[in-house]
Design a protein around this motif. Structure first.
Motif, PDB file in Angstrom:
ATOM      1  N   PHE A 136     -40.813 -29.506 -17.739  1.00  0.00           N
ATOM      2  CA  PHE A 136     -41.818 -29.339 -16.866  1.00  0.00           C
ATOM      3  C   PHE A 136     -41.734 -29.715 -15.554  1.00  0.00           C
ATOM      4  N   GLY A 137     -40.929 -30.471 -15.121  1.00  0.00           N
ATOM      5  CA  GLY A 137     -40.683 -31.145 -13.784  1.00  0.00           C
ATOM      6  C   GLY A 137     -41.292 -32.489 -13.653  1.00  0.00           C
ATOM      7  N   SER A 138     -41.307 -32.841 -12.542  1.00  0.00           N
ATOM      8  CA  SER A 138     -41.770 -34.293 -12.308  1.00  0.00           C
ATOM      9  C   SER A 138     -42.542 -34.674 -11.161  1.00  0.00           C
ATOM     10  N   SER A 139     -43.710 -34.056 -11.147  1.00  0.00           N
ATOM     11  CA  SER A 139     -44.682 -34.581 -10.162  1.00  0.00           C
ATOM     12  C   SER A 139     -45.637 -35.700 -10.693  1.00  0.00           C
ATOM     13  N   LEU A 143     -45.313 -36.911 -14.535  1.00  0.00           N
ATOM     14  CA  LEU A 143     -44.699 -38.181 -14.980  1.00  0.00           C
ATOM     15  C   LEU A 143     -45.578 -38.854 -15.782  1.00  0.00           C
ATOM     16  N   MET A 144     -46.739 -39.044 -15.307  1.00  0.00           N
ATOM     17  CA  MET A 144     -47.795 -39.957 -16.257  1.00  0.00           C
ATOM     18  C   MET A 144     -47.868 -39.259 -17.401  1.00  0.00           C
ATOM     19  N   LEU A 212     -38.825 -47.336 -18.247  1.00  0.00           N
ATOM     20  CA  LEU A 212     -38.735 -45.707 -18.286  1.00  0.00           C
ATOM     21  C   LEU A 212     -38.903 -45.124 -17.130  1.00  0.00           C
ATOM     22  N   LEU A 213     -39.944 -45.487 -16.392  1.00  0.00           N
ATOM     23  CA  LEU A 213     -40.061 -44.552 -15.143  1.00  0.00           C
ATOM     24  C   LEU A 213     -39.206 -45.354 -14.093  1.00  0.00           C
ATOM     25  N   SER A 214     -38.878 -46.425 -14.005  1.00  0.00           N
ATOM     26  CA  SER A 214     -37.958 -46.863 -13.131  1.00  0.00           C
ATOM     27  C   SER A 214     -36.714 -46.434 -13.335  1.00  0.00           C
ATOM     28  N   ALA A 215     -36.266 -46.219 -14.603  1.00  0.00           N
ATOM     29  CA  ALA A 215     -35.054 -45.477 -14.855  1.00  0.00           C
ATOM     30  C   ALA A 215     -34.914 -44.392 -14.545  1.00  0.00           C
ATOM     31  N   LEU A 216     -36.097 -43.414 -14.660  1.00  0.00           N
ATOM     32  CA  LEU A 216     -36.073 -42.159 -14.263  1.00  0.00           C
ATOM     33  C   LEU A 216     -35.598 -41.833 -12.880  1.00  0.00           C
ATOM     34  N   SER A 217     -36.588 -42.663 -12.029  1.00  0.00           N
ATOM     35  CA  SER A 217     -36.506 -42.883 -10.706  1.00  0.00           C
ATOM     36  C   SER A 217     -35.068 -43.132 -10.275  1.00  0.00           C
ATOM     37  N   PHE A 218     -34.626 -44.011 -10.853  1.00  0.00           N
ATOM     38  CA  PHE A 218     -33.328 -44.488 -10.507  1.00  0.00           C
ATOM     39  C   PHE A 218     -32.194 -43.368 -10.595  1.00  0.00           C
ATOM     40  N   LEU A 219     -32.661 -42.615 -11.510  1.00  0.00           N
ATOM     41  CA  LEU A 219     -31.600 -41.328 -11.656  1.00  0.00           C
ATOM     42  C   LEU A 219     -31.971 -40.286 -11.049  1.00  0.00           C
ATOM     43  N   GLY A 220     -32.918 -40.276 -10.299  1.00  0.00           N
ATOM     44  CA  GLY A 220     -33.330 -39.103  -9.228  1.00  0.00           C
ATOM     45  C   GLY A 220     -34.477 -38.103 -10.031  1.00  0.00           C
ATOM     46  N   GLY A 222     -37.319 -39.241 -11.380  1.00  0.00           N
ATOM     47  CA  GLY A 222     -38.678 -39.918 -11.588  1.00  0.00           C
ATOM     48  C   GLY A 222     -39.554 -39.339 -10.119  1.00  0.00           C
ATOM     49  N   VAL A 223     -40.010 -40.257  -9.659  1.00  0.00           N
ATOM     50  CA  VAL A 223     -40.908 -40.160  -8.418  1.00  0.00           C
ATOM     51  C   VAL A 223     -40.165 -39.670  -7.444  1.00  0.00           C
ATOM     52  N   GLN A 224     -40.693 -38.256  -6.925  1.00  0.00           N
ATOM     53  CA  GLN A 224     -39.836 -37.851  -5.869  1.00  0.00           C
ATOM     54  C   GLN A 224     -40.095 -38.190  -4.476  1.00  0.00           C
ATOM     55  N   PRO A 225     -39.236 -38.226  -3.456  1.00  0.00           N
ATOM     56  CA  PRO A 225     -39.545 -38.300  -2.205  1.00  0.00           C
ATOM     57  C   PRO A 225     -40.506 -37.501  -1.521  1.00  0.00           C
ATOM     58  N   PRO A 226     -41.409 -37.819  -0.666  1.00  0.00           N
ATOM     59  CA  PRO A 226     -41.302 -39.160   0.045  1.00  0.00           C
ATOM     60  C   PRO A 226     -42.056 -40.266  -0.432  1.00  0.00           C
ATOM     61  N   ALA A 227     -42.616 -39.928  -1.790  1.00  0.00           N
ATOM     62  CA  ALA A 227     -43.332 -41.202  -2.351  1.00  0.00           C
ATOM     63  C   ALA A 227     -42.116 -41.798  -3.203  1.00  0.00           C
TER      64      ALA A 227
END
Lengths: 275, 612, 328
Positions: A136-139, A143-144, A212-220, A222-227
């Protein structure tokens, strides 16, 4: 549980519980007003140096592009806490709602729901989240939803066990013998007695979701730049690890203090509340 | 104690056990406890919950529960003072010179280890004997306590035994080391009354034969009267009265002791029977109920209640009596619709009620109220007393606001609780108060019938007696019909007009209360009545006066035979083990489920099957 | 209670039936999991053919590829083909690497198993030790200290643990390499040195949870009357815990171990990424990034199967350890 009783139970907290409460309150406030306190604009390249150390201008140093770490941390905390809290609330509401339906509904409803939740539970949460993100992607909204979906089964299992137990207690049997409808029993007889343990479970879900969310963001993923949430901050500064830059240490520490704080607080809550 | 020998074997003086409240202050659970005991004597500690009897019993092993501590006095057993011993010395005494028999053997045995393992463990740990010696001794003790197949039962696990057998096994375990002192902590309280009598006999035999010194803790004076040389009555951590057993039973000096004795045997308080209406208020016709799949003939896979009928007139009380597992609570659930009967009907004023909850009108619900045994779990802990009472008022009568408040005040007055209690949560109330609120919730419906399921069983006798008084008054003043379910025949006899005896889900006998004083009964009723300990010394017959019944060949289909066959001393081969018994009417008017209806049912008339 | 001669035999059969039942139930769950994974990963906006060919592809090209990939067949048929392929070890063709998924995985799986095995060897004894020591000192100083430590460890993000480890051991002390690259012909010492940090980081994460659950399982038993009875029989605390309590808490303890071990494959994502360790979890992350669905599905199924297998083993072990179930 009334607010007064809740406050009274906080007064009897152990030292570790008070530390936990302090950390939770601190991050709550940071998430609410943090970005307003940021000394520099979040995306601005303000330091000519990259991975700068602690200084009076940049209290937490600068990151790999020379941005102010403190400012980015204050804004990242909002994403982490906000996403985590809303996903945890959604997970607990859906999980507990379905649990009440299962506990009070027909045997078939219970059987079907429980089977489905058991199936989801046998997919490790990170794996489930990864499959969902791949699909589904990660907007931010996705993500929520994904984080909430991943942790619904865990909450459902706890809440259903509580509700099934309560459903067999004499006071619920008495209500049924009185002729009460299932909705009254669920909302007025059963739910009020689940609040305390569910509150503890909510805290745990929050911790899991933040990790979980931190790990996902850490893997790139999760939350996408610029956020950027706290996990993204760790990721983007990973090259600073060899010099031990505050830019990588501080966001990681921020996550740790948040999750450890919640854990300490839950652990110190009155025992009766955690069955 | 005045009449113990000059140099007593066990001497306790000034014993105090204290604990800490959550707010940090200390309080005494028991204090100023003095008593002494000569070798080979049995001392009984009597009291209600909170009297400190178990605390004293555990202190005799140098142990205190949940953060409490022995904070004063001396506990001398033989020539050691337990209060002055360190942990290692205490360990060396426990399970060796001083042994303990716990209240619930089912919980006190380790579920994961065999009986033999546990029986001999203490003897081995304390280095008293070799494994082979210990096992031989254990087998001997198993036999002495009347356990079947003593040589092989050691290999079994606790869950494979009945409650009575576990209690005997625990006593055997405690006797392994030939202790100087044995502590029996309510060892028969959890047992059914017909099981209790055999266990008591076995205990008394071994204690007498071995000249064991024992402390026996109980809430039941009648039980204690059969075992003890001395009795010590406790109330809220203090000694009320102490003395030789005979003197205490026959001439108690303190009011509290007299109250305890009176409460154990409530005086009958049954008003005159009114004229019977043509149509009974409640009628149960041939109800069969149970769990699991119901077959075509209407038999559930696990039947609990089989073909039970009864009728109840307005303003009358029907007592339902039976042991655990007899189906007495299931009867209340079947009438209230919580467990729809598989067969049969429940009629209210002659009109059949829908079997389950579904289809019953709000007025049907209102007219039949059920009150559960344990008020701790029957009242929602998240609600205040007022909220609990408000709901039925709004639900059945649409009462709200001031009208509801006025009615709540009335109800609280009716159950004799102060109006101020309304704002308290039920978790803050005492056991007796909770049970009253539980009752008030049923009364709030203005019911025609109240089903009382063991409403006094979880309470202390004195508190329970007050609830019984209240029930009698309510029934007289409000004319409510009542079904009173209990395992205690003396309670049932005290307040009921009619009595129904349940055994394994069958109604084995039913009839008016008065006939239960006579001699002719169903063999089970006879056993039940004769098993209730009486408050006189020497009531308990010696074991061995009647040899145990030979086991019945259970190869046939037991469901087609008399439910009481295996335990019946009146059974006759060729009849009782061949067909299901019919219902007979006895000359006294009682209806029984038995092959006989004559003098064969009198006490001590034995069938020829037992003698064979 | 009559002990008929065939009772043990009968009990054995019931036990075997019960265990077979659990195995059967696990298989059913595995099939359901496969269905869930398949459904979710087939719900892609657009499909794999579109994905593979990019935006510029013509409708014909896509249709041709769809047919080649079997995407034009109904979903249940595709699921059956896929699931049957998984059973036979044929997980399909990787869309990105253009080679069989099985080959890619068989290259990575041994690495993951090695890391998991080493971590198990370190973490399980430590966790049991901590759990038992905590329980034996319930509410004592040691217990409270261990409680805070394990509580914090449970909540620590893995990347913090791993980063701190790198910072201390490779940057400051320079004892260990920051990248866990194991050379082809490495000796045991070299291997251990290379894997020390990933193993330590993973162990920290799983150990705390295991220790807490072990403690809880033991504490849960400590208030039972049989424990007080053992105290009143004069036994030492050590004897009570080891011979009385542990036999009753093996079920939950096995469960805790299985739960933690199941984490070692799929949960190693972060650790594998930070230390550049070529394991299965980082393979899965790559599959997510490149949307390589066959590879993703295969990885997910392996992790789920391992989880279910471990839970099954714990379940059966708990049944075998319980005399109530063993001797009906």
């Amino acid at each position: 549980m009334s607010v007064g009783r809740f406050l009274r139970s906080l007064r009897g907290l152990s030292l570790s519980g008070r530390i936990g409460l302090g950390l939770v309150l601190f991050w709550g406030v940071v998430a609410l007003v943090g970005p307003m306190l940021a000394p520099h604009p979040v995306g601005a390249f303000v330091d000519r140096d990259v991975f700068g150390g602690y200084s009076s201008r940049f209290p937490l140093g600068s990151d790999y592009l020379g941005r102010d770490v403190l400012s980015r941390l204050l804004s990242g905390a909002r994403y982490t806490v906000g996403l985590g809290a809303s996903a945890a609330i959604a997970a607990c509401m859906v999980g507990t709602g379905l649990a009440l339906v299962a506990a009070l509904g027909s045997r078939w409803t219970d059987e079907l729901l429980s089977r489905f939740m058991d199936t989801l539970l046998s997919i490790p949460s990170k794996i489930l989240a990864l499959v969902l993100i791949a699909a589904f992607g990660s907007s931010l909204l996705l993500l929520m939803v994904i984080a909430a979906f991943t942790y619904v089964p865990g909450n459902y299992r706890i809440a259903r066990a509580l509700a099934v137990n309560l459903n067999q207690t004499d006071f619920v049997v008495a209500a049924r013998a009185r002729g009460e409808r299932a909705t009254h029993i669920a909302l007025f007889e059963i739910l009020p007695n689940m609040i305390h343990p569910l509150l503890a479970d909510f805290g745990l879900r929050f911790v899991f979701i933040v990790l979980l969310l931190s790990a996902l963001s850490f893997l790139g993923l999760g939350v996408q730049p610029p956020a950027a949430d706290l996990g993204s901050l760790v990721r983007e500064n990973i090259s600073g690890i060899v010099e031990g830059a505050p830019a990588i240490l501080m966001p990681a520490l921020a996550i740790a203090t948040l999750t450890v704080g919640v854990n300490l607080l839950i652990d110190a809550l009155p025992r009766a509340g955690r069955r | 104690m005045a009449d113990a020998s000059a140099n007593p074997y066990v001497a306790v003086s000034g014993l105090r056990v204290s604990a800490r409240r959550p707010d940090g202050s200390d309080f005494d659970i028991v204090s100023d406890i003095d008593f002494s005991l000569a070798r080979g004597e049995v001392l009984a500690l009597i009291g209600e919950s909170g009297s400190g009897k178990t605390t004293i019993a555990l202190a005799m092993l140098g142990h205190a529960r949940n953060g409490a501590a022995i904070t004063g006095g001396s506990i001398r057993v033989g020539d050691v003072d337990l209060a002055s011993l360190g942990a290692a010395d205490l360990r060396a005494l426990r399970g060796n010179r001083i042994c303990y028999v716990a209240q619930s053997a089912a919980a006190a045995f380790n579920p994961a280890r065999t009986i033999m393992d546990q029986a001999i463990e203490a003897a081995l740990v304390h280095g008293l004997m070799s494994r082979a010696e210990a096992e031989a001794k254990a087998v001997g003790l198993f036999g002495e306590l009347g356990l079947p197949r003593p040589e092989s039962i050691g290999r079994k696990y606790p869950h494979q035994f009945s409650g009575g057998q576990l209690q005997r096994l625990m006593a055997a375990m405690a006797l392994m080391s030939d202790p100087d002192l044995i502590i029996l902590d309510e060892p028969t309280t959890a047992l059914d009354v017909t099981t209790q009598i055999g266990v008591l006999q076995a205990f008394r035999n071994v204690v007498r034969r071995r000249g064991t010194t024992a402390i026996y803790v109980s809430h039941d004076l009648a039980v204690v009267a059969q075992m003890a040389d001395h009795i010590l009555v406790l109330q809220q951590g203090h000694i009320v009265e102490a003395g030789r057993a005979a003197r205490m039973i026959e001439a108690p000096e303190q009011d509290y002791t007299r109250t305890l004795m009176a409460a154990a045997h409530p005086a009958p308080s049954v008003p005159e029977r009114g004229p019977a209406a043509d149509v009974p208020l409640l009628e149960v016709r041939g109800v069969t109920a149970g769990y699991g799949r119901i077959d075509a003939a209407g038999h559930p896979a696990i039947p609990v209640l089989r073909d039970v009928s009864l009728s109840l007139q307005r303003g009358q009380t029907l007592g339902v009596i039976g042991e655990s597992g007899s189906g007495k609570s299931t009867l209340a659930r079947a009438i209230s619709g919580l467990l729809p009967p598989a067969r049969g009907q429940v009629l209210l004023d002659g009109a059949p009620l829908p079997p389950g909850l579904k289809g019953r009108t709000r007025d049907d619900f209102r007219r039949v109220q059920i009150v559960f045994q344990n008020a701790d779990v029957a009242l929602n802990p998240a609600q205040s007393v007022r909220q609990i009472l408000k709901r039925p008022l709004a639900f059945y009568h649409g009462l709200r606001g001031a009208a509801a408040d006025a009615r709540i005040a009335e109800l609280l007055d009716l159950i004799r609780l102060p109006a101020t209690i309304g704002d308290r949560r039920c978790t803050e109330l005492s056991g007796g108060q909770k049970q009253r609120v539980n009752l008030a919730r049923a009364l709030a419906a203005n019911p025609d019938i109240i089903l009382c399921d063991e409403v006094t069983s979880a309470l202390d006798t004195v508190v329970g007696a007050a609830i019984l008084d209240l029930l009698a008054d309510l029934r007289r003043d409000l004319g409510i019909g009542m079904i009173f379910i209990s395992h205690d025949i003396s309670t049932v006899r005290a307040i009921c007009d009619d009595i129904l005896v349940l055994y394994h889900g069958h109604a084995v006998e039913q009839g008016p209360r008065d006939t239960f004083a006579e001699a002719l009964h169903h063999p089970y009723t006879r056993l039940l009545v004769s098993s209730v300990p009486e408050l006189r010394i020497g009531w308990l017959p010696d074991a061995g006066s009647a040899p145990p019944l030979p086991p019945v060949d259970e190869s046939g289909n037991a469901a087609d035979l008399c439910p009481f066959l295996a335990r019946c001393d009146t059974r006759v081969a060729g009849l009782c083990d061949a067909s299901f018994p019919p219902r007979h009417r006895l000359p006294t008017g009682n209806e029984i489920l038995c092959h006989f209806a004559d003098e064969k049912l009198l006490p001590f008339a034995r069938g020829n099957m037992g003698a064979a | 209670m009559a002990a008929s001669p065939d009772a043990p035999n009968n009990g054995g059969r019931r036990l075997a039936l019960m265990i077979l039942g659990r195995i059967g139930a696990s298989f059913v769950t595995l099939i359901l999991v496969a269905l869930v994974v398949f459904v979710i990963s087939s719900l892609l906006p657009g499909d794999a053919a579109q994905e593979a060919l990019g935006q510029s592809a013509t409708a014909e090209q896509i249709a041709a590829l769809r047919q080649e990939m079997g995407l034009d067949r109904p979903a249940y048929e595709r699921f059956a083909t896929w699931a049957w392929g998984m059973v036979g070890g044929d997980a399909g063709q990787s869309l990105v690497a253009n080679m069989p998924v099985g080959d890619i995985i068989s290259e990575r799986l041994p690495n993951s198993l090695l890391l998991a095995a080493l971590t198990t060897l370190v973490a399980v004894p430590l966790a049991l030790g901590i759990g038992i020591a905590s329980a034996m000192n319930r509410d004592g100083r040691l217990d409270r200290a261990l409680n805070i430590v394990t509580l914090s460890m449970v909540a620590l993000p893995e990347f913090l643990v791993a980063t701190l480890a790198v910072l201390v051991f490779s940057v400051q002390l320079q004892w260990l390499p920051s990248i866990a690259l194991v050379p082809e012909e490495a000796g045991v010492a070299e291997l251990l040195k290379a894997l020390a940090m990933p193993v330590a980081a993973l162990a920290v994460v799983v150990m705390a949870q295991m220790a807490r659950m072990t403690r809880a399982a033991i504490i849960d038993q400590l208030d039972r009357p049989y424990v007080e009875m053992a105290v009143l029989k004069g036994f030492s605390a050590r004897r009570i815990i080891i011979t009385h309590v542990l036999p009753n808490s093996v079920g939950p303890i096995f469960n805790a171990i299985a739960l933690s071990l199941s984490y070692l494959l799929g949960g190693a994502i972060i650790v594998e990424t930070i230390f550049n360790y070529p394991g299965l979890a980082s393979l899965m992350v790559n599959a997510v990034t490149s949307r390589d669905m066959p590879l993703l599905q295969a990885c997910a199924m392996i992790f789920c199967a391992v989880y279910l297998a471990l839970m099954l083993i714990a379940d059966v072990a708990a049944i075998l350890a319980n005399p109530r179930l063993r001797n009906q």
